[in-house]
Design a protein around this motif. Sequence first.
Motif, mmCIF file in Angstrom:
data_model
loop_
_atom_site.group_PDB
_atom_site.id
_atom_site.type_symbol
_atom_site.label_atom_id
_atom_site.label_comp_id
_atom_site.label_asym_id
_atom_site.label_seq_id
_atom_site.Cartn_x
_atom_site.Cartn_y
_atom_site.Cartn_z
ATOM 1 N N ALA A 122 0.888 -1.267 0.034
ATOM 2 C CA ALA A 122 -0.153 0.112 0.003
ATOM 3 C C ALA A 122 0.844 1.363 -0.035
ATOM 4 O O ALA A 122 0.607 2.413 -0.386
ATOM 5 C CB ALA A 122 -1.047 0.115 1.289
ATOM 6 N N ARG A 128 -0.884 6.305 -1.312
ATOM 7 C CA ARG A 128 -1.372 5.121 -0.783
ATOM 8 C C ARG A 128 -2.248 4.369 -1.681
ATOM 9 O O ARG A 128 -3.425 5.055 -1.866
ATOM 10 C CB ARG A 128 -1.642 5.417 0.596
ATOM 11 C CG ARG A 128 -1.728 4.130 1.494
ATOM 12 C CD ARG A 128 -2.015 4.257 2.879
ATOM 13 N NE ARG A 128 -2.325 3.134 3.727
ATOM 14 C CZ ARG A 128 -1.208 2.643 4.404
ATOM 15 N NH1 ARG A 128 0.168 3.081 4.170
ATOM 16 N NH2 ARG A 128 -1.337 1.455 4.995
ATOM 17 N N VAL A 129 -2.331 3.207 -1.940
ATOM 18 C CA VAL A 129 -3.349 2.422 -2.356
ATOM 19 C C VAL A 129 -3.748 1.274 -1.826
ATOM 20 O O VAL A 129 -3.079 0.907 -0.800
ATOM 21 C CB VAL A 129 -2.732 1.962 -4.156
ATOM 22 C CG1 VAL A 129 -2.319 3.257 -4.933
ATOM 23 C CG2 VAL A 129 -1.609 0.996 -3.816
ATOM 24 N N LYS A 130 -4.829 0.697 -2.229
ATOM 25 C CA LYS A 130 -5.492 -0.496 -1.806
ATOM 26 C C LYS A 130 -4.478 -1.636 -1.851
ATOM 27 O O LYS A 130 -4.311 -1.964 -3.194
ATOM 28 C CB LYS A 130 -6.829 -0.618 -2.088
ATOM 29 C CG LYS A 130 -7.470 -1.955 -1.500
ATOM 30 C CD LYS A 130 -8.867 -2.093 -1.882
ATOM 31 C CE LYS A 130 -9.489 -3.233 -1.106
ATOM 32 N NZ LYS A 130 -10.871 -3.605 -1.652
#
Length: 271
Positions: A122, A128-130
Amino acid sequence: LRLRTGRTYLPPGLCFAVVLGGTDIVSRMTSTQREGDTYDPFAASASAPVLTAEGVRLDRRYPEECRPIYARTGSVGLATGSAYLELAGTKVLCSVHGPRQGRRGESEMETGQIRVDVRRAAFAGRRRVKPGVGAEEREMAAMVQAALEGVVLLHLFPKATVDVCVHVLESDGSVEAAVLCCASLALADAGIGMRDLVAACCVVRVGDTLLLDPTQAEMTVAEATGVVAFASSSAEVLHVDLAGLWPSDAPERALDLAVEACQSSDEVLRT
């Protein structure tokens, strides 16, 4: 050169990378980084130039210059084989498990199988990503699997499966190349039969300029990307992806640059 045709995928891009199994590796590429210079990998915007007035990139490399590579094997203790690879701001960890009995239906196959799973942390990128597996990770895994199937001796483990698990820890562009080379190194560390290791190179077009080994900032402003996976010993192009708008003569030029970079760097790494 021999061109190996097959399925075509369109990942964002790969950079140059070559790895050898058995020991820690640090590439000795010539760098134009000036002492005291600082580089912000996210400084470029859609309207910012990628070359300075001196004809160098924002990280002080020339257009046809690649970033240095650091790689080591044996990074995951419980895996059959593993590798860790750094490409400047891109960091990848790969573990290999198997060969082991395949799932129901796979055990009837006369040759072995490679399964590739790519996951991105993440915190890997600027935003920030899933975490987990999305469309981009699935495309990357399919591309890596197609390239590795060109060098792995699948007939040596019939009715069995080798699992290649890749974790992208940090990302500053050229993630696919780092993933491919780290996976190739991990397979060699696991003792999986291979006829060659894989060199991968990405070249992008920004205006009339071709850039080898693009950073994330350069990939963001690129009008076209090209990916080449290359087996140096047999001089065979294993995989080619072209995406974006390419003038009629540009793909051939890009392929020549990518292959030359792979060959030159392979010689450096083998010395």
